[in-house]
Design a protein around this motif. Structure first.
Motif, PDB file in Angstrom:
ATOM      1  N   LYS A 178       8.875   8.256   7.282  1.00  0.00           N
ATOM      2  CA  LYS A 178       8.284   6.996   7.744  1.00  0.00           C
ATOM      3  C   LYS A 178       9.311   5.866   7.691  1.00  0.00           C
ATOM      4  N   ILE A 193      -1.320   7.081  10.032  1.00  0.00           N
ATOM      5  CA  ILE A 193      -1.073   5.754   9.465  1.00  0.00           C
ATOM      6  C   ILE A 193      -2.036   4.755  10.093  1.00  0.00           C
ATOM      7  N   TRP A 248      -3.361   8.491   6.138  1.00  0.00           N
ATOM      8  CA  TRP A 248      -1.970   8.770   5.733  1.00  0.00           C
ATOM      9  C   TRP A 248      -1.853   8.823   4.217  1.00  0.00           C
TER      10      TRP A 248
END
Length: 458
Positions: free
Chosen positions: A233, A248, A263
């Motif tokens: 990420k 996310i 997430w």
């Protein structure tokens, strides 16, 4: 550079043949150096799993003759890279000479290899990905050779590129950080993170098989795989795994998921699964871990405004399959993972509805109940304030109880085709229909005698 004498941890090093190998190398004015992850394992006192040895002062041809003269296996499959594969104590050992790698094309094959036994460890180490992997251990005296301060970085938990110019030549190095960070480090050096971010568009150079290997290492070796996901990420490389990126900011009902979005939940479940991993059968470990990683990938496409995600388990089947097919052709693995994803809600649903044993039998026939039990346990504890080890989970316990009763394989039918023939029924297209009906009765609790009686009465 810091010199230290380290105790040789592996039994291989004490073997007479291995000692003869070292003595012969030394007699011919060569120096054998342990390299790569084995040096880290040696420093940390861990068992050595992979043994790579780089020999200085001797040519590749000299090494080949040397290995053969000792009657050791001599596999030259890595000849173009100056590598000889041999085996001692059933442990595979790679023996190589130093080399330069000059980038001349795209992809991992786009390198010109130049073998040079006269290189120094510092010159040879420049091509290595990280400083912690650029340390050497002299196998003749145990000294650590550390031209790039890898030992300092190892102690501090810093993952740092050995050389910024050579690091960017192979995009796989970013994914190596993904799986090494949770295992060998604590943080990625700022300059190295910037290098990784600058390499985002080079991902397409990687063959899917190489990508799969790094995911496999993350899922099977890391105690906290979520650290690797966080790196993806932060580095921007999560864009290449959209099924995960979509998790996310996918909201969840805070009543059931106070931890946050999907997430965050997935990261917690994945770490839980890693804690339970030692309890999973070997042939199911990787599928189990991928199942934990992908169990909720169906939520972004099914979550409604009132934060319900009905059908996310079923939706996740195709999504998880797409994810896996981009990195592997292993049909059995894909089938196991998609089955886990599609059924991961069922243990809790059956338990809460107080389902009878026949329903559990049908579930077990789709996927062995112990695997679903461990998956359900990891999932249930993927919430704020939960402990996957200490907290009891009733649905999982029911899975384990019935798994012990049903066994590892699909429940075998009591009534077979030969039983129908004995009853005077001639083989025909109806055979399959009759046997399926018999099996349904069996799952519902009928014994063989009762099933046979029901056939006779019809």
């Amino acid at each position: 550079m810091e010199n230290r004498i380290l105790k040789m941890q592996s039994e291989v090093f004490k073997d007479k043949i291995f000692q003869s190998l070292l003595q012969t190398i030394e007699a011919q004015k060569g120096v054998a150096m342990l390299i790569g992850g084995a040096v880290i394992d040696s420093i940390q006192g861990s068992p050595l799993k992979d043994i790579d040895i780089e020999v200085y002062g001797l040519s590749y041809t000299q090494l080949v003759f040397l290995v053969k003269d000792l009657d050791l296996p001599c596999n030259l499959v890595g000849k173009s890279f100056g590598v000889i594969k041999t085996t001692i104590h059933n442990i595979e050992i790679d023996i190589s000479v130093p080399r330069r790698e000059n980038k001349i094309g795209i992809g991992h094959k786009g390198f010109e290899i130049e073998l040079d036994e006269k290189m120094t460890p510092k010159q040879a180490g420049k091509r290595r990905d990280l400083t912690i992997n650029s340390m050497y251990q002299n196998l003749h005296n145990g000294q650590i050779i550390d031209p790039y301060n890898g030992l300092k970085d190892l102690k501090a938990g810093i993952i740092q590129a050995t050389d910024k110019d050579t690091f960017i030549e192979d995009p796989l190095r970013v994914l190596r950080i993904m799986q090494l960070l949770p295992r060998k480090g604590k943080q990625v050096a700022k300059e190295t993170m910037a290098l990784c971010q600058s390499m985002i568009n080079t991902f397409t150079e990687l063959p899917k098989e190489r990508v799969f290997v790094e995911w496999e290492k993350l899922l099977l070796k890391a105690n906290k795989p979520s650290v690797g996901l966080a790196f993806l990420k932060d580095s921007g490389w999560l864009i290449h795994f959209p099924e995960l990126k979509n998790l996310i900011n996918c909201p969840q009902n805070p009543v059931w998921h106070p931890e946050g979005d999907v997430w965050i939940h997935t990261n917690m479940v994945l770490d839980n699964a890693a804690k339970l991993r030692p309890l999973i059968p070997e042939d199911w470990k990787l599928a189990y871990m991928f199942g934990a990683l992908l169990h909720d990938v169906g939520k972004p496409s099914t979550t409604t405004s009132d934060l319900k995600a009905y059908g996310h388990d079923t939706a996740g089947i195709n999504i998880s399959e797409q994810f896996l097919k981009r990195m592997t052709d292993d049909k059995k693995l894909i089938e196991k993972v998609t089955t886990i994803v599609g059924l991961h809600m069922r243990p809790a649903q059956l338990f809460s509805s107080k389902a009878k044993e026949p329903a559990w039998k049908r579930l077990h026939n789709k996927c062995r109940l112990d695997i679903l039990g461990w998956q359900s346990k990891a999932d249930s504890a993927g919430r704020t304030g939960k402990d996957v080890i200490l907290d009891a989970h009733d649905a999982s316990e029911k899975c384990f109880e019935l798994f012990d009763k049903f066994g590892e394989t699909r429940i075998q039918p009591l009534v077979l085709g030969r039983d129908l023939i004995t009853l005077g029924i001639q083989p025909s297209e109806k055979f399959k229909t009759i046997l399926e009906a018999c099996y349904e009765k069996q799952l519902n609790g009928y014994n063989k005698e009762d099933i046979i009686k029901s056939i006779r009465s019809n």
